[in-house]
Design a protein around this motif. Structure first.
Motif, short mmCIF file in Angstrom:
data_model
loop_
_atom_site.label_atom_id
_atom_site.label_comp_id
_atom_site.label_asym_id
_atom_site.label_seq_id
_atom_site.Cartn_x
_atom_site.Cartn_y
_atom_site.Cartn_z
N THR A 175 -28.43 33.50 -32.07
CA THR A 175 -28.64 34.59 -33.36
C THR A 175 -27.74 35.03 -33.91
OG1 THR A 175 -29.33 36.43 -32.46
CG2 THR A 175 -31.27 33.99 -32.47
N ALA A 176 -27.93 35.37 -35.30
CA ALA A 176 -26.75 36.51 -35.31
C ALA A 176 -26.70 37.64 -34.68
CB ALA A 176 -27.04 36.61 -36.77
N ALA A 177 -28.00 38.53 -34.68
CA ALA A 177 -27.24 39.32 -33.78
C ALA A 177 -26.90 39.14 -32.60
CB ALA A 177 -28.81 39.60 -33.96
N ARG A 178 -27.02 38.28 -32.00
CA ARG A 178 -25.98 38.28 -30.66
C ARG A 178 -24.78 37.65 -30.94
NH1 ARG A 178 -27.51 40.99 -26.84
NH2 ARG A 178 -29.83 40.95 -26.70
N THR A 179 -24.06 37.09 -32.14
CA THR A 179 -23.00 36.50 -32.73
C THR A 179 -21.85 37.73 -33.10
OG1 THR A 179 -23.68 34.79 -33.35
CG2 THR A 179 -21.81 34.97 -33.71
N ALA B 169 -9.25 38.30 -26.38
CA ALA B 169 -9.46 38.50 -24.50
C ALA B 169 -9.97 39.34 -23.96
CB ALA B 169 -7.76 38.68 -24.14
N ALA B 170 -9.96 40.96 -25.09
CA ALA B 170 -10.32 41.75 -24.31
C ALA B 170 -12.18 42.23 -24.86
CB ALA B 170 -9.63 43.33 -24.96
N LEU B 171 -12.24 40.95 -25.63
CA LEU B 171 -13.79 40.77 -26.25
C LEU B 171 -14.79 40.33 -25.43
CD1 LEU B 171 -16.10 42.17 -28.01
CD2 LEU B 171 -15.06 40.17 -29.25
N ALA B 172 -13.61 39.49 -24.35
CA ALA B 172 -14.46 38.17 -23.34
C ALA B 172 -15.86 39.03 -22.79
CB ALA B 172 -13.42 37.30 -23.27
N PRO B 173 -15.33 39.99 -21.73
CA PRO B 173 -15.57 40.36 -20.78
C PRO B 173 -17.21 41.05 -21.58
CG PRO B 173 -14.09 41.28 -20.43
CD PRO B 173 -13.80 40.22 -21.71
N ILE B 174 -16.65 41.70 -22.46
CA ILE B 174 -17.63 42.65 -23.11
C ILE B 174 -18.93 41.93 -23.85
CG2 ILE B 174 -18.64 44.26 -25.07
CD1 ILE B 174 -15.73 45.86 -24.70
N ALA B 175 -18.79 40.47 -24.08
CA ALA B 175 -19.49 39.64 -25.24
C ALA B 175 -20.33 38.91 -23.84
CB ALA B 175 -19.14 38.63 -26.23
N ARG B 176 -19.73 38.51 -22.45
CA ARG B 176 -20.13 38.45 -21.32
C ARG B 176 -21.17 39.22 -21.23
NH1 ARG B 176 -15.89 36.01 -20.32
NH2 ARG B 176 -15.32 37.54 -19.16
N GLU B 177 -20.97 40.13 -20.97
CA GLU B 177 -21.78 41.21 -20.24
C GLU B 177 -22.84 41.28 -21.41
OE1 GLU B 177 -22.20 46.67 -20.55
OE2 GLU B 177 -19.83 45.08 -20.35
N LEU C 288 -13.34 43.12 -36.05
CA LEU C 288 -14.33 42.24 -35.84
C LEU C 288 -15.65 42.85 -36.32
CD1 LEU C 288 -15.60 40.91 -33.00
CD2 LEU C 288 -15.51 43.57 -31.81
N VAL C 289 -16.57 42.45 -36.14
CA VAL C 289 -17.82 42.48 -37.78
C VAL C 289 -18.81 42.24 -36.40
CG1 VAL C 289 -18.85 41.48 -39.91
CG2 VAL C 289 -16.47 41.94 -39.29
N HIS C 290 -19.95 42.86 -36.47
CA HIS C 290 -21.97 42.33 -36.45
C HIS C 290 -22.35 42.59 -37.48
CE1 HIS C 290 -24.69 43.38 -33.90
NE2 HIS C 290 -24.65 42.18 -33.15
N ALA C 291 -23.25 41.62 -37.73
CA ALA C 291 -24.25 41.31 -38.79
C ALA C 291 -23.92 42.28 -39.57
CB ALA C 291 -25.23 41.90 -37.61
N GLY C 292 -22.85 41.85 -40.57
CA GLY C 292 -21.94 42.38 -41.26
C GLY C 292 -21.67 43.61 -41.25
N VAL C 293 -21.01 44.20 -40.28
CA VAL C 293 -20.81 45.53 -39.51
C VAL C 293 -19.60 45.39 -38.95
CG1 VAL C 293 -21.10 47.94 -38.71
CG2 VAL C 293 -23.12 46.57 -40.24
N VAL D 128 -18.33 48.95 -29.89
CA VAL D 128 -18.72 47.56 -29.66
C VAL D 128 -20.36 48.16 -28.50
CG1 VAL D 128 -18.62 45.29 -29.31
CG2 VAL D 128 -16.77 46.13 -30.27
N ARG D 129 -19.93 47.96 -27.52
CA ARG D 129 -20.66 48.84 -26.49
C ARG D 129 -21.91 48.79 -27.24
NH1 ARG D 129 -16.84 48.36 -22.43
NH2 ARG D 129 -16.98 46.73 -20.67
N ALA D 130 -21.42 50.34 -28.03
CA ALA D 130 -22.76 51.33 -28.55
C ALA D 130 -23.88 50.19 -29.94
CB ALA D 130 -21.91 52.23 -28.98
N ARG D 131 -22.85 49.08 -30.17
CA ARG D 131 -23.39 49.02 -31.58
C ARG D 131 -24.50 47.20 -30.35
NH1 ARG D 131 -25.01 48.04 -37.08
NH2 ARG D 131 -24.78 46.00 -36.81
N LEU D 132 -23.68 46.95 -29.56
CA LEU D 132 -24.77 45.72 -29.40
C LEU D 132 -25.51 46.51 -28.02
CD1 LEU D 132 -21.38 43.14 -27.69
CD2 LEU D 132 -23.08 43.56 -29.80
N GLY D 133 -25.58 47.40 -27.36
CA GLY D 133 -26.49 48.31 -26.74
C GLY D 133 -27.66 48.47 -27.59
N GLU D 134 -27.64 49.15 -29.20
CA GLU D 134 -28.86 49.07 -29.83
C GLU D 134 -29.56 47.48 -30.21
OE1 GLU D 134 -26.94 49.97 -33.71
OE2 GLU D 134 -26.41 51.75 -32.90
N ILE D 135 -28.92 46.44 -30.01
CA ILE D 135 -30.17 44.75 -30.45
C ILE D 135 -30.80 44.62 -28.78
CG2 ILE D 135 -28.14 44.22 -32.13
CD1 ILE D 135 -27.04 42.39 -29.71
#
Length: 83
Positions: free
Chosen positions: A2-6, A23-31, A58-63, A75-82
């Protein structure tokens, strides 16, 4: 996925900062169970006009979360919200 997970990474194929951010983003995305969509800004005139030399972005859901360098805390704070 989903867009929320992209996460969308705007960059260029020849950009070492873009490679570093991916490269730095990959482990966070997996997490967080997220996909990374890489978009070459040189593939479309509107993207090239919007981002110019300001890549990677880097953009998440338009932000926009960060540019040039990864901000892992943001990035972790934003993803923690979802979660």
């Amino acid at each position: 996925m989903t867009a929320a997970r992209t996460l969308t990474l705007y960059g260029r194929l020849y950009c070492h900062l873009c490679d570093d951010m991916a490269a730095a983003l990959a482990p966070i995305a997996r997490e967080f169970g997220c996909a990374i969509e890489v978009v070459d800004v040189d593939s479309a005139a509107d993207l090239e006009a919007r981002y110019g030399e300001r890549v990677p972005v880097l953009v998440h859901a338009g932000v926009e979360l960060c540019h040039y360098f990864l901000d892992p805390a943001r990035v972790r704070a934003r993803l923690g919200e979802i979660r």
